[in-house]
Design a protein around this motif. Sequence first.
Motif, short mmCIF file in Angstrom:
data_model
loop_
_atom_site.label_atom_id
_atom_site.label_comp_id
_atom_site.label_asym_id
_atom_site.label_seq_id
_atom_site.Cartn_x
_atom_site.Cartn_y
_atom_site.Cartn_z
N GLY A 157 4.78 11.87 -43.86
CA GLY A 157 3.70 11.23 -44.61
C GLY A 157 3.92 9.73 -44.68
O GLY A 157 4.70 9.16 -43.91
N GLU A 158 3.21 9.11 -45.62
CA GLU A 158 3.24 7.64 -45.70
C GLU A 158 4.46 7.16 -46.49
O GLU A 158 5.40 6.60 -45.94
N GLY A 159 4.44 7.43 -47.78
CA GLY A 159 5.54 6.97 -48.63
C GLY A 159 5.41 7.63 -49.98
O GLY A 159 4.35 8.17 -50.31
N GLY A 170 4.77 8.50 -53.82
CA GLY A 170 3.92 8.06 -54.92
C GLY A 170 4.73 8.16 -56.21
O GLY A 170 5.96 8.36 -56.18
N GLU A 176 6.73 11.51 -56.66
CA GLU A 176 7.86 11.61 -55.73
C GLU A 176 8.96 10.64 -56.14
O GLU A 176 10.15 10.97 -56.08
N PRO A 200 9.87 14.34 -51.52
CA PRO A 200 8.54 14.02 -50.98
C PRO A 200 7.50 15.09 -51.30
O PRO A 200 7.83 16.27 -51.43
N PHE A 201 6.27 14.65 -51.41
CA PHE A 201 5.13 15.55 -51.55
C PHE A 201 5.32 16.60 -52.66
O PHE A 201 5.32 17.80 -52.39
N ASN A 258 8.90 10.85 -45.08
CA ASN A 258 7.87 9.82 -45.09
C ASN A 258 8.29 8.65 -44.20
O ASN A 258 9.46 8.50 -43.88
N HIS A 269 -4.44 13.18 -43.94
CA HIS A 269 -3.47 13.25 -45.04
C HIS A 269 -4.03 14.18 -46.13
O HIS A 269 -5.22 14.17 -46.42
#
Length: 231
Positions: free
Chosen positions: A84-86, A88, A91, A97-98, A124, A198
């Motif tokens: 993924g991106e990075g 949030g 997280e 992650p996620f 990420n 996404h």
Amino acid sequence: MTEREEIKTLVSDLHDHLSWLKAEGFDTWKSEVPFSVLQDNPPPLTLRGIRADLGDCQRCRLGETRKNLVFGVGDAKAELMFVGEGPGADEDAEGEPFVGKAGQLLTKMIEAMGLSRERVYIANIIKCRPPQNRNPQADEIASCRPFLDQQIAAIRPKIICALGTFAAQTLLNTQTRISDLRGHFHERNGVKVLPTFHPAYLLRNSGEKKRVWSDLQRIMVDLGLPLPERK
Ligand code: URA
């Protein structure tokens, strides 16, 4: 990581290390490996080693504001990796992650493929949350990228599913739009990359779920996973 996952990772690291020793002509793990061998043909990377190298990373400004560095989770030998991106806010708080709303949808997507979070690997592009979830900056990506590359080299997945514009464009080193990249296999350093939308985008555009499901089914076919019967 659960105790069971930790033991599995340790055994897998040990197996890789012993295989490397054998390939280099050493017949016991007690062998003293000369520095010249370590330099010319270093032992395989392990996720544990990569994580240790990151340490309390302050290589870019995101180190100052993050709560937790979000390294990645899952099977160290997964055939399928999601990027993924990075992180949030959720997280960043949990160090995994996620795990927020988009993460819950990703978990459902993985389960719909007949897999689980434990059987894939999730990471990420960047490992630390940008303040106010702003887009990561080029120098932040540049600092973090070698570590993702090392994770990919250690895991050696068959397929990477790039989640969203940012992951797809960064992994494939392109500015092509996600709507044009998605649904097709691309190649990156010998690893197949399949970009898709996404999960956060899907939460806002549920009409696109069908397309994502068809992308995931392509991955399932490639991995030899059974497709659910059509009703
Ligand atoms: N979005 C991402 O791209 N990564 C996460 O870990 C969570 C949300």
